[in-house]
Design an enzyme around this catalytic site. Structure first.
Site, mmCIF file in Angstrom:
data_model
loop_
_atom_site.group_PDB
_atom_site.id
_atom_site.type_symbol
_atom_site.label_atom_id
_atom_site.label_comp_id
_atom_site.label_asym_id
_atom_site.label_seq_id
_atom_site.Cartn_x
_atom_site.Cartn_y
_atom_site.Cartn_z
ATOM 1 N N ASN A 252 0.869 -1.182 0.000
ATOM 2 C CA ASN A 252 0.000 0.000 0.000
ATOM 3 C C ASN A 252 0.906 1.233 0.000
ATOM 4 O O ASN A 252 1.455 1.601 1.032
ATOM 5 C CB ASN A 252 -0.886 -0.040 1.256
ATOM 6 C CG ASN A 252 -1.714 1.218 1.419
ATOM 7 O OD1 ASN A 252 -1.818 2.040 0.504
ATOM 8 N ND2 ASN A 252 -2.323 1.375 2.597
ATOM 9 N N LYS B 100 0.158 4.264 -0.308
ATOM 10 C CA LYS B 100 -0.482 5.470 0.262
ATOM 11 C C LYS B 100 -0.191 6.670 -0.634
ATOM 12 O O LYS B 100 -0.056 6.505 -1.849
ATOM 13 C CB LYS B 100 -0.030 5.690 1.712
ATOM 14 C CG LYS B 100 -0.203 4.419 2.548
ATOM 15 C CD LYS B 100 -0.053 4.632 4.020
ATOM 16 C CE LYS B 100 -0.224 3.301 4.746
ATOM 17 N NZ LYS B 100 -0.156 3.415 6.194
ATOM 18 N N HIS C 272 -9.616 1.260 5.146
ATOM 19 C CA HIS C 272 -8.347 1.516 5.825
ATOM 20 C C HIS C 272 -8.584 2.524 6.956
ATOM 21 O O HIS C 272 -9.360 3.465 6.801
ATOM 22 C CB HIS C 272 -7.311 2.057 4.827
ATOM 23 C CG HIS C 272 -5.925 2.034 5.384
ATOM 24 N ND1 HIS C 272 -5.502 2.977 6.295
ATOM 25 C CD2 HIS C 272 -4.896 1.181 5.201
ATOM 26 C CE1 HIS C 272 -4.249 2.691 6.644
ATOM 27 N NE2 HIS C 272 -3.867 1.607 5.991
ATOM 28 N N GLU D 21 -6.907 4.924 7.993
ATOM 29 C CA GLU D 21 -6.642 6.332 7.640
ATOM 30 C C GLU D 21 -7.862 6.938 6.965
ATOM 31 O O GLU D 21 -8.181 8.114 7.174
ATOM 32 C CB GLU D 21 -5.400 6.411 6.735
ATOM 33 C CG GLU D 21 -4.123 6.154 7.531
ATOM 34 C CD GLU D 21 -2.962 5.610 6.717
ATOM 35 O OE1 GLU D 21 -3.005 5.683 5.473
ATOM 36 O OE2 GLU D 21 -2.009 5.099 7.333
ATOM 37 N N GLU E 74 -5.306 -4.784 10.712
ATOM 38 C CA GLU E 74 -4.319 -3.717 10.879
ATOM 39 C C GLU E 74 -4.596 -2.950 12.172
ATOM 40 O O GLU E 74 -5.408 -2.017 12.188
ATOM 41 C CB GLU E 74 -4.405 -2.739 9.700
ATOM 42 C CG GLU E 74 -4.102 -3.369 8.353
ATOM 43 C CD GLU E 74 -3.523 -2.355 7.385
ATOM 44 O OE1 GLU E 74 -2.507 -2.660 6.757
ATOM 45 O OE2 GLU E 74 -4.076 -1.251 7.257
ATOM 46 N N GLY F 296 2.365 2.509 10.722
ATOM 47 C CA GLY F 296 3.318 3.608 10.535
ATOM 48 C C GLY F 296 4.019 4.043 11.806
ATOM 49 O O GLY F 296 4.675 5.082 11.844
ATOM 50 N N SER G 262 3.393 -1.807 10.403
ATOM 51 C CA SER G 262 4.844 -1.861 10.616
ATOM 52 C C SER G 262 5.424 -3.243 10.331
ATOM 53 O O SER G 262 6.389 -3.660 10.982
ATOM 54 C CB SER G 262 5.204 -1.387 12.029
ATOM 55 O OG SER G 262 4.818 -0.039 12.199
#
Ligand code: PGA
Length: 258
Positions: free
Chosen positions: A9, A11, A96, A98, A168, A174, A214
């Site tokens: 991904n 991003k 996701h 985010e 996730e 991240g 991560s």
């Protein structure tokens, strides 16, 4: 023996020429590998067509990072599932954290997105995962169960077979804080049990449940060795061809040792 999936991904990273360089570098490395692992690259929408062009001569699939919840029409700035299908996109990330956080996506919107993707023959990669507070309050299984039931369990068994799930944990995305293999395995087994209760043992076994957060070249092998971890959704480490290929190699090692 079940092979793994490694999805990258990207991003909102890479200019056009950087994206081109990275795609070509990954394609060149994959050329020499006889892969069991399914590799998916999810670049920004602007580069999807370039990615599907490169993919035609290579052995990876292309995924989008997002899709509109609407079918078509006056939705300035949006990209529809039919448009993704028209440039040969195979997968699309949905839900996701985010997007849930910064763009306030709701379960109702995610249901619409998933239905439109399936209607356009694109496989959703559905993301779920708990916040740090939910983890600390020991509430994480409830949160994940709700996310999965609210968004996926309206699907028929035939539709559900096209869905990939990515666990996730938000606190791991991240941050450099990876879930331990034990933490990942516990949640993956829990998700598989939910699927089994709803769709039966065979579909539950066949469903891919990826770990994301991560995951990198150093920890991928330990994570992928877990019984219910069927691969990874990789963010930061997918921006380096070398790291991404090392993660794919970890997946290959697990499949071959299985
Ligand atoms: P990360 O992102 O690997 O950079 O933590 C994973 C993801 O958000 O898909």
């Amino acid at each position: 023996m079940k092979n793994k999936i490694v999805a990258g991904n990207w991003k909102m990273n890479n200019t056009f020429s950087e994206a081109e360089d990275l795609l070509v570098a990954i394609a060149e490395s994959l050329e020499d590998m006889r892969l069991e692992t399914e590799v998916i690259i999810c670049p920004p929408a602007l580069y999807l067509e370039m990615a599907t062009d490169v993919a035609q001569e290579s052995n990876f699939y292309v995924g989008a990072q997002n899709v509109s919840y609407a079918e078509k029409g006056a939705y300035t700035g949006e990209i529809s599932a039919a448009m993704l299908n028209s440039v040969d996109v195979d997968f699309c990330i949905v839900g996701h954290s985010e997007r849930r956080t910064y763009f306030h996506e709701t379960d109702e919107e995610l249901v619409k997105k998933i239905d439109l993707l399936l209607a356009n023959e694109i496989n959703p990669i559905f993301c779920c995962g708990e916040s740090l507070a939910d983890r600390q309050n020991d509430n994480f299984k409830l949160v994940i169960e709700k996310q999965i039931k609210n968004t996926l369990f309206h699907l028929s068994a035939e539709q559900f077979e096209n869905v990939t799930i990515a666990y996730e944990p938000i606190w791991a995305i991240g941050t450099g804080l990876t879930a331990t293999p034990q933490q990942a395995q516990e949640v993956h087994a829990f998700i598989r049990k939910l699927i089994e209760e709803k769709y039966g043992t065979e579909i539950a076994y066949n469903t891919y449940i990826l770990y994301g957060g991560s995951c990198n070249a150093k920890n991928a092998l330990d994570l992928f060795t877990c019984e219910d971890v069927d691969g990874g959704l990789i963010g930061g480490a997918s921006l380096s061809a070398k790291d991404f290929i090392e993660i794919i190699n970890a997946a290959e090692t697990c499949t071959k040792n299985d």
